[in-house]
Scaffold this motif. Structure first.
Motif, short mmCIF file in Angstrom:
data_model
loop_
_atom_site.label_atom_id
_atom_site.label_comp_id
_atom_site.label_asym_id
_atom_site.label_seq_id
_atom_site.Cartn_x
_atom_site.Cartn_y
_atom_site.Cartn_z
N GLY A 56 0.79 -1.23 0.00
CA GLY A 56 0.00 0.00 0.00
C GLY A 56 0.82 1.27 0.00
N LEU A 57 0.12 2.38 0.18
CA LEU A 57 0.72 3.72 0.18
C LEU A 57 1.86 3.81 1.19
CD1 LEU A 57 -2.63 5.72 0.12
CD2 LEU A 57 -0.88 5.78 -1.67
N THR A 58 2.93 4.43 0.78
CA THR A 58 4.15 4.68 1.58
C THR A 58 5.04 3.45 1.73
OG1 THR A 58 3.32 4.21 3.83
CG2 THR A 58 2.95 6.45 3.00
N CYS A 59 4.62 2.31 1.18
CA CYS A 59 5.39 1.07 1.38
C CYS A 59 6.37 0.85 0.23
CB CYS A 59 4.43 -0.10 1.49
SG CYS A 59 3.35 0.03 2.92
N THR A 63 8.09 -4.16 2.69
CA THR A 63 7.06 -4.07 3.73
C THR A 63 6.30 -5.38 3.92
OG1 THR A 63 6.78 -1.83 2.87
CG2 THR A 63 5.35 -2.49 4.69
N LYS A 67 6.75 -7.82 7.14
CA LYS A 67 5.70 -7.68 8.15
C LYS A 67 4.41 -8.44 7.85
CE LYS A 67 5.30 -3.29 9.53
NZ LYS A 67 5.26 -1.81 9.44
N TRP A 100 2.07 11.93 0.57
CA TRP A 100 2.21 10.47 0.70
C TRP A 100 1.18 9.71 -0.12
CZ3 TRP A 100 -1.65 7.50 3.18
CH2 TRP A 100 -2.62 8.23 3.88
N HIS A 152 -2.60 -5.08 -0.33
CA HIS A 152 -3.15 -4.35 0.82
C HIS A 152 -3.46 -2.91 0.44
CE1 HIS A 152 -2.12 -1.98 4.71
NE2 HIS A 152 -3.36 -2.44 4.83
N SER A 153 -4.68 -2.44 0.76
CA SER A 153 -5.04 -1.03 0.63
C SER A 153 -4.88 -0.58 -0.83
CB SER A 153 -4.17 -0.21 1.60
OG SER A 153 -4.72 1.04 1.79
N TRP A 187 -8.56 8.81 -2.05
CA TRP A 187 -7.23 8.44 -2.57
C TRP A 187 -7.28 8.26 -4.09
CZ3 TRP A 187 -6.46 3.91 1.38
CH2 TRP A 187 -5.87 4.40 2.55
N PHE A 236 -9.29 4.03 7.85
CA PHE A 236 -9.49 4.39 6.44
C PHE A 236 -10.85 3.88 5.92
CE2 PHE A 236 -4.68 4.47 6.41
CZ PHE A 236 -4.60 5.86 6.37
N HIS A 265 -6.09 -1.17 10.14
CA HIS A 265 -5.54 -1.19 8.78
C HIS A 265 -4.11 -1.72 8.74
CE1 HIS A 265 -6.05 0.34 4.65
NE2 HIS A 265 -4.81 0.80 4.68
N TYR A 267 -0.39 -3.90 9.67
CA TYR A 267 0.17 -5.23 9.38
C TYR A 267 -0.13 -6.24 10.49
CZ TYR A 267 2.07 -4.46 4.79
OH TYR A 267 2.17 -4.27 3.43
N1 LIG Z 1 1.46 7.89 6.26
C1 LIG Z 1 0.06 7.72 6.40
C2 LIG Z 1 -0.31 6.28 6.63
C3 LIG Z 1 0.14 5.42 5.53
C4 LIG Z 1 -0.34 4.01 5.73
O1 LIG Z 1 -1.09 3.67 6.67
N2 LIG Z 1 0.09 3.16 4.85
C5 LIG Z 1 -0.35 1.80 4.92
C6 LIG Z 1 -0.87 1.42 3.56
S1 LIG Z 1 -2.24 2.46 3.13
C7 LIG Z 1 0.80 0.91 5.28
O2 LIG Z 1 0.76 -0.27 4.99
N3 LIG Z 1 1.82 1.45 5.94
C8 LIG Z 1 3.01 0.71 6.26
C9 LIG Z 1 2.99 0.02 7.58
O3 LIG Z 1 1.96 0.02 8.28
O4 LIG Z 1 4.01 -0.57 7.90
C10 LIG Z 1 -0.44 8.53 7.54
O5 LIG Z 1 0.38 9.10 8.18
O6 LIG Z 1 -1.66 8.56 7.76
#
Ligand SMILES: N[C@@H](CCC(=O)N[C@@H](CS)C(=O)NCC(=O)O)C(=O)O
Length: 287
Positions: A56-59, A63, A67, A100, A152-153, A187, A236, A265, A267
């Motif tokens: 997902g986002l930011t990964c 990841t 995890k 992000w 995911h996501s 998104w 989310f 949401h 891992y």
């Molecule tokens: N950076 C975002 C959150 C980003 C987020 O939750 N990404 C999810 C996918 S949508 C994810 O898997 N993040 C990596 C993790 O939890 O290790 C925030 O600050 O709200």
């Protein structure tokens, strides 16, 4: 086509997780990295089924591997897992590091058509065509005639939309907390507005709908093999980013959407249900 180059390798479960890189045409020539979990039993004379995991986002490519809690069950089932990155890295597009939800870490598994992004942001082609071709050429022992996809996501959106856009290519698809109706949720609207050059005036534009799983499911004429899990305490979900009910509303057989009580949401949620998703795919990959 460029060959893949090994970056590192770690013994895990009943095999190895190996990181590779290669210069990707789909990403405008930028180097992209991915991980492959390969059970030790796999070889070119005895290839194993393949599952792609889209994060997902930011990964990034690490990841899900680190995890997701998928590797023990995959080893047990004798299934390889491929973990691609979530976007190009270092494209140099103005603003790509500012948000992000867009740009780096947010490729949305589509092919960009807007001038600003189209040279590098083609994660759809990378996942569906270029990466499988590079892996086939490398002859690692992956059997792409038995191929499934999960995520995911944003990666859940990627997995479901890629499965639905390519009838017959995959044996099954699953998703954890997917953005299931992205043409109508924040998104997706943000990503599609920026990445896609929409010429049609309909709302949402048809250029967006080609990447919307809830829309694609309506015209999916094959037998569906889809499993979706979503946590009831997912922020989310509460903010209207996911809309898994829109998949159920299509009423298509073979689509199971499960709401998991109390999960969020993260891992922690994914790793709890990952073994069940691997078992679901194993059933279809080995049928
Ligand atoms: N950076 C975002 C959150 C980003 C987020 O939750 N990404 C999810 C996918 S949508 C994810 O898997 N993040 C990596 C993790 O939890 O290790 C925030 O600050 O709200």
């Amino acid at each position: 086509m460029a060959s893949i180059e090994k970056v590192s390798s770690n013994r895990v479960s009943s095999g190895y997780l190996t990181k590779y890189k290669f210069p990707s045409k789909s990403l405008g020539g930028l180097s992209t990295q991915f991980n492959v979990f390969l059970p030790s039993a796999a070889s070119s004379s005895s290839p194993v089924p393949v599952l792609f995991y889209l994060a997902g986002l930011t990964c990034n490519e690490d990841t899900g591997a680190q995890k997701g809690g998928m590797l023990n069950k995959a080893g047990e089932e004798g299934i390889a897992i491929v973990f691609p990155d979530t976007s190009p890295r270092g494209a140099g597009v103005e603003g790509e590091e500012d948000d992000w939800q867009l740009g780096t870490g947010a490729g949305f598994y589509l092919n960009a058509t807007a001038d600003k992004w189209k040279k590098h942001y083609n994660m759809y082609d990378l996942v569906v065509e270029e990466l499988p071709s590079a892996l086939k050429k490398a002859d690692l022992g992956l059997d792409f005639s038995r191929w499934s996809i999960t995520g995911h996501s944003m990666g859940g959106h990627g997995a479901l939309s890629i499965y639905l856009k390519n009838p017959g290519l995959f044996k099954s698809a699953s998703a954890f907390s997917p953005a299931a109706n992205p043409s109508r949720t924040p998104w997706g609207i943000n990503a599609f507005t920026n990445y896609l050059d929409a010429k049609t005036r309909s709302s949402p534009p048809s250029e967006w709908l080609q990447y919307d799983s809830s829309h694609l499911l309506q015209s999916f004429s094959e037998e569906a093999h889809i499993l979706v899990d979503v946590g009831t305490e997912d922020d989310f979900l509460k903010k209207g980013q996911l809309e898994p009910k829109s998949l159920e509303a299509v009423g298509k057989e073979g689509v199971e959407v499960r709401m998991q009580d109390g999960f969020d949401h993260s891992y922690y949620f994914i790793s709890t249900f990952a073994p069940e998703h691997i078992a679901f795919h194993a059933k279809h990959l080995k049928a």
